[in-house]
Write an enzyme that holds these catalytic residues in place. Structure first.
Site, PDB file in Angstrom:
ATOM      1  N   SER A 117     -41.933 -16.822  31.782  1.00  0.00           N
ATOM      2  CA  SER A 117     -41.087 -17.440  30.768  1.00  0.00           C
ATOM      3  C   SER A 117     -41.930 -18.299  29.825  1.00  0.00           C
ATOM      4  O   SER A 117     -42.861 -17.791  29.198  1.00  0.00           O
ATOM      5  CB  SER A 117     -39.979 -18.252  31.457  1.00  0.00           C
ATOM      6  OG  SER A 117     -38.987 -18.645  30.536  1.00  0.00           O
ATOM      7  N   ASP A 170     -31.942  -9.938  30.806  1.00  0.00           N
ATOM      8  CA  ASP A 170     -32.352 -11.337  30.771  1.00  0.00           C
ATOM      9  C   ASP A 170     -31.434 -12.133  29.832  1.00  0.00           C
ATOM     10  O   ASP A 170     -31.416 -11.886  28.632  1.00  0.00           O
ATOM     11  CB  ASP A 170     -33.805 -11.434  30.286  1.00  0.00           C
ATOM     12  CG  ASP A 170     -34.411 -12.814  30.471  1.00  0.00           C
ATOM     13  OD1 ASP A 170     -33.663 -13.804  30.452  1.00  0.00           O
ATOM     14  OD2 ASP A 170     -35.644 -12.886  30.646  1.00  0.00           O
ATOM     15  N   HIS A 202     -33.262 -13.244  34.374  1.00  0.00           N
ATOM     16  CA  HIS A 202     -34.414 -14.127  34.099  1.00  0.00           C
ATOM     17  C   HIS A 202     -35.036 -14.578  35.416  1.00  0.00           C
ATOM     18  O   HIS A 202     -34.936 -15.735  35.828  1.00  0.00           O
ATOM     19  CB  HIS A 202     -33.978 -15.321  33.263  1.00  0.00           C
ATOM     20  CG  HIS A 202     -35.135 -16.056  32.633  1.00  0.00           C
ATOM     21  ND1 HIS A 202     -35.992 -15.451  31.735  1.00  0.00           N
ATOM     22  CD2 HIS A 202     -35.590 -17.331  32.791  1.00  0.00           C
ATOM     23  CE1 HIS A 202     -36.916 -16.324  31.352  1.00  0.00           C
ATOM     24  NE2 HIS A 202     -36.696 -17.458  31.985  1.00  0.00           N
TER      25      HIS A 202
END
Length: 223
Positions: A117, A170, A202
């Site tokens: 991320s 996601d 995610h």
């Protein structure tokens, strides 16, 4: 700033003679501890794992709430505002970590930088701005910060190996951002691969970690 980061760095020594290093950067609100075990489980025995923790700061995207963050996240919208100063400051820190490993005798081509991320975004940007060829980049569920400055701002050799991974469901970092990043990187790099995972949100998965393991082992073979 560097010393404050290093106070919270998780280091897992190589199981055998140390000849390579994997530096992995966590996502927003996490710590170095969060990914250290997963990375240690997939590395070759000669690889040292380094997982730093970001400084705690207010994050605009989360209404100013303070949490570990590599830079301020102002938006995850395509074309939204970015914390350019913070991104570049964090990049300086990542480069210092790489240079520390080089000073310890590990050549750049035996160092992989990776992240998840926000950490993946920083890893990707930092590698593209590093003038020496690293062993590779592992960028999970992320995007390329300050993407409009590329390819003009590329400093790495174009044969830098990059593995970009993204779940197609996601809800945090949209899959479309991953696709756009992949399209840009294909124009810049000769050794680039984009892997998508059906139904993955995610987070990571066994399938993704297996792909990361294969990439790490191929780029950092035992010596």
């Amino acid at each position: 700033m560097c010393s404050r980061y290093r106070d919270y760095t998780v280091v897992i020594d190589a199981a055998t003679t140390h000849t390579a290093t994997l530096i992995f950067l966590h996502g927003l609100g996490d710590t170095g501890q969060g990914w250290s075990r997963a990375m240690a489980a997939i590395r070759p025995s000669c690889v040292k794992v380094v997982c730093p923790t970001a400084e705690t700061m207010p994050v605009t995207l989360n209404a100013g709430y303070r949490m570990p963050s590599w830079f301020d996240l102002k938006s995850l919208d395509i074309g939204g505002p970015e914390d350019e100063e913070g991104i570049k400051s964090a990049t300086t820190y990542v480069h210092s970590m790489i240079e520390d490993e080089i000073e310890r005798g590990v050549p750049a081509n035996r160092i992989i930088i990776g992240g998840f991320s926000q950490g993946g975004a920083l890893a990707l940007y930092s590698a593209l701005k590093f003038p020496q060829r690293l062993a590779g980049v592992v960028a999970l569920s992320c995007w390329l910060p300050l993407h409009k400055s590329f390819p003009a701002e590329v400093r790495c050799p174009t044969d830098l190996p990059v593995l970009l991974c993204h779940g197609d469901c996601d809800p945090v970092v949209p899959y479309k951002l991953g696709q756009m990043t992949a399209s840009l990187l294909k124009m810049i790099l000769k050794d680039f691969e984009f892997k998508s995972y059906r139904g993955l949100m995610h987070t990571s998965s066994d399938e993704e970690l297996s792909d990361v393991r294969q990439f790490v082992h191929s780029k950092l073979p035992l010596i």
